[in-house]
Scaffold this active site. Structure first.
Site, PDB file in Angstrom:
ATOM      1  N   HIS A  61     -23.183  12.198  49.364  1.00 43.70           N
ATOM      2  CA  HIS A  61     -24.132  11.690  50.347  1.00 43.70           C
ATOM      3  C   HIS A  61     -25.165  12.740  50.726  1.00 43.70           C
ATOM      4  O   HIS A  61     -24.896  13.942  50.696  1.00 43.70           O
ATOM      5  CB  HIS A  61     -23.394  11.266  51.622  1.00 43.70           C
ATOM      6  CG  HIS A  61     -22.327  10.254  51.393  1.00 43.70           C
ATOM      7  ND1 HIS A  61     -21.154  10.242  52.098  1.00 43.70           N
ATOM      8  CD2 HIS A  61     -22.236   9.221  50.517  1.00 43.70           C
ATOM      9  CE1 HIS A  61     -20.390   9.243  51.686  1.00 43.70           C
ATOM     10  NE2 HIS A  61     -21.024   8.607  50.727  1.00 43.70           N
ATOM     11  N   TYR A 128     -18.094  17.510  61.035  1.00 43.38           N
ATOM     12  CA  TYR A 128     -19.430  17.671  60.485  1.00 43.38           C
ATOM     13  C   TYR A 128     -20.372  18.035  61.637  1.00 43.38           C
ATOM     14  O   TYR A 128     -20.416  17.328  62.642  1.00 43.38           O
ATOM     15  CB  TYR A 128     -19.954  16.354  59.912  1.00 43.38           C
ATOM     16  CG  TYR A 128     -19.381  15.940  58.600  1.00 43.38           C
ATOM     17  CD1 TYR A 128     -20.087  16.171  57.431  1.00 43.38           C
ATOM     18  CD2 TYR A 128     -18.166  15.279  58.517  1.00 43.38           C
ATOM     19  CE1 TYR A 128     -19.586  15.758  56.203  1.00 43.38           C
ATOM     20  CE2 TYR A 128     -17.656  14.868  57.303  1.00 43.38           C
ATOM     21  CZ  TYR A 128     -18.370  15.108  56.158  1.00 43.38           C
ATOM     22  OH  TYR A 128     -17.880  14.702  54.949  1.00 43.38           O
TER      23      TYR A 128
END
Length: 169
Positions: A61, A128
């Site tokens: 991604h 993240y």
């Protein structure tokens, strides 16, 4: 010992290997997972990924311009094979690098790198830290099996969305 993050280079420009420094004593341990001053950016968004089973694959991604992002990925529990792919124009376009990461380890990824991982243990969790908020119209990806990446095992769980990503050309 001062707490912080050890930063190490990788063969892929724009990808750094991070190791949290632990302070241990009779009570246990204390770890600073993120320090904006050391890493050079302030997160706009922090997300968590929990993965129940070994063999879970997520990625590859990235966010396209104008929402490209710097990303720090930090392993909380479990182990994984973490991969970045250089999407930037130039001599390393299409090159990838993978690292096995465990708790207290992570990577810092520059804008223009795609990211993915494969869990190697059950109950693997990550944080993240991103300097751009998620922008659905800029969300992109490439199939995990279209770049010649040497995954340590065959994925057993891949989302329908990730299976529908286009191959890297």
């Amino acid at each position: 010992m001062s707490l912080g993050v050890e930063r190490g280079p990788t063969p892929l420009d724009g990808m750094e290997h991070l190791r949290a420094q632990l302070a241990r004593d009779e009570r246990g341990a204390f770890t600073r997972l993120f320090d904006a001053g050391l890493l050079g950016f302030t997160p706009e968004q922090i997300s968590r990924s929990d993965n129940r089973q070994a063999g879970t694959l997520r990625g590859l991604h990235f966010q396209a311009a104008p929402h490209e992002e710097t990303k720090v990925v930090q392993v909380i529990s479990g182990r994984l094979w973490d991969v970045a792919v250089d999407l930037r124009p130039g001599s390393t376009h299409g090159q990838w690098h993978g690292l096995e990461l465990g708790p207290g380890e992570g990577v810092r990824l520059a804008p223009g790198l795609a990211h993915g991982f494969l869990t190697l243990e059950d109950e693997t969790s990550l944080l993240y830290f991103m300097d751009e908020a998620f922008a659905p119209r800029s969300a992109r990806g490439y199939r995990w099996d279209s770049l010649g990446i040497e995954w340590p095992c065959t994925p057993t769980r891949v989302s329908a969305r990730d299976l529908e990503l286009p191959p890297f050309a």
